[in-house]
Scaffold this motif. Structure first.
Motif, PDB file in Angstrom:
ATOM      1  N   ARG A  16      53.497  95.309  65.440  1.00 51.16           N
ATOM      2  CA  ARG A  16      52.256  94.992  66.148  1.00 51.16           C
ATOM      3  C   ARG A  16      51.248  94.293  65.245  1.00 51.16           C
ATOM      4  N   LEU A  17      51.121  94.753  64.016  1.00 52.44           N
ATOM      5  CA  LEU A  17      50.178  94.122  63.087  1.00 52.44           C
ATOM      6  C   LEU A  17      50.607  92.704  62.744  1.00 52.44           C
ATOM      7  N   ASN A  18      51.881  92.500  62.500  1.00 51.17           N
ATOM      8  CA  ASN A  18      52.386  91.154  62.209  1.00 51.17           C
ATOM      9  C   ASN A  18      52.153  90.216  63.377  1.00 51.17           C
ATOM     10  N   SER A  19      52.352  90.698  64.579  1.00 49.29           N
ATOM     11  CA  SER A  19      52.179  89.885  65.774  1.00 49.29           C
ATOM     12  C   SER A  19      50.715  89.533  66.024  1.00 49.29           C
ATOM     13  N   ALA A  20      49.827  90.499  65.881  1.00 49.83           N
ATOM     14  CA  ALA A  20      48.423  90.306  66.238  1.00 49.83           C
ATOM     15  C   ALA A  20      47.583  89.664  65.138  1.00 49.83           C
ATOM     16  N   ILE A  21      47.919  89.945  63.873  1.00 47.63           N
ATOM     17  CA  ILE A  21      47.028  89.547  62.780  1.00 47.63           C
ATOM     18  C   ILE A  21      47.661  88.528  61.836  1.00 47.63           C
ATOM     19  N   GLU A  54      46.283  91.963  54.020  1.00 41.55           N
ATOM     20  CA  GLU A  54      45.503  90.757  53.722  1.00 41.55           C
ATOM     21  C   GLU A  54      45.847  89.715  54.778  1.00 41.55           C
ATOM     22  N   SER A  55      44.795  89.121  55.371  1.00 37.55           N
ATOM     23  CA  SER A  55      45.032  88.130  56.414  1.00 37.55           C
ATOM     24  C   SER A  55      43.884  87.122  56.469  1.00 37.55           C
ATOM     25  N   PRO A  56      44.209  85.858  56.697  1.00 36.06           N
ATOM     26  CA  PRO A  56      43.158  84.866  56.926  1.00 36.06           C
ATOM     27  C   PRO A  56      42.311  85.209  58.154  1.00 36.06           C
TER      28      PRO A  56
END
Length: 95
Positions: A16-21, A54-56
């Motif tokens: 879910r985190l990979n998909s959303a963020i 960490e995400s843009p």
């Protein structure tokens, strides 16, 4: 953290985190055993986690906005399965 090395709850959180963020980096650690005997502890594990992400997508957002993004991505897992989540969320270039 590699999803193949995690339990089903952690794997779903990562998905879910990979998909959303779309994180540049992500580390999810199951801290459940450290909370044995405390509130929310689940003997099957996967109730307490530490997340470093960490995400843009976090650029220009404050800590609360970042946490809201994470909780929105994880969704119902926070209500039904995950008791506690410690979060360190940064944008690229932040420490």
């Amino acid at each position: 953290m590699n999803a193949s090395e995690t339990g089903p709850v952690a794997a779903e959180m990562l998905r879910r985190l990979n998909s959303a963020i779309s994180p540049a980096s992500i580390q999810l650690v199951d801290d459940s055993e450290q909370h044995r005997g405390h509130g929310g502890y689940n003997p099957s594990g996967e109730s307490h986690f530490s997340l470093q992400i960490e995400s843009p997508a976090f650029a220009g957002k404050n800590r609360v906005q970042r946490q809201r993004m994470i909780y929105a991505a994880i969704g119902d897992l926070m209500e039904s399965r995950v008791h506690a989540l410690s979060i360190r969320a940064t944008a690229p270039g932040e420490e």
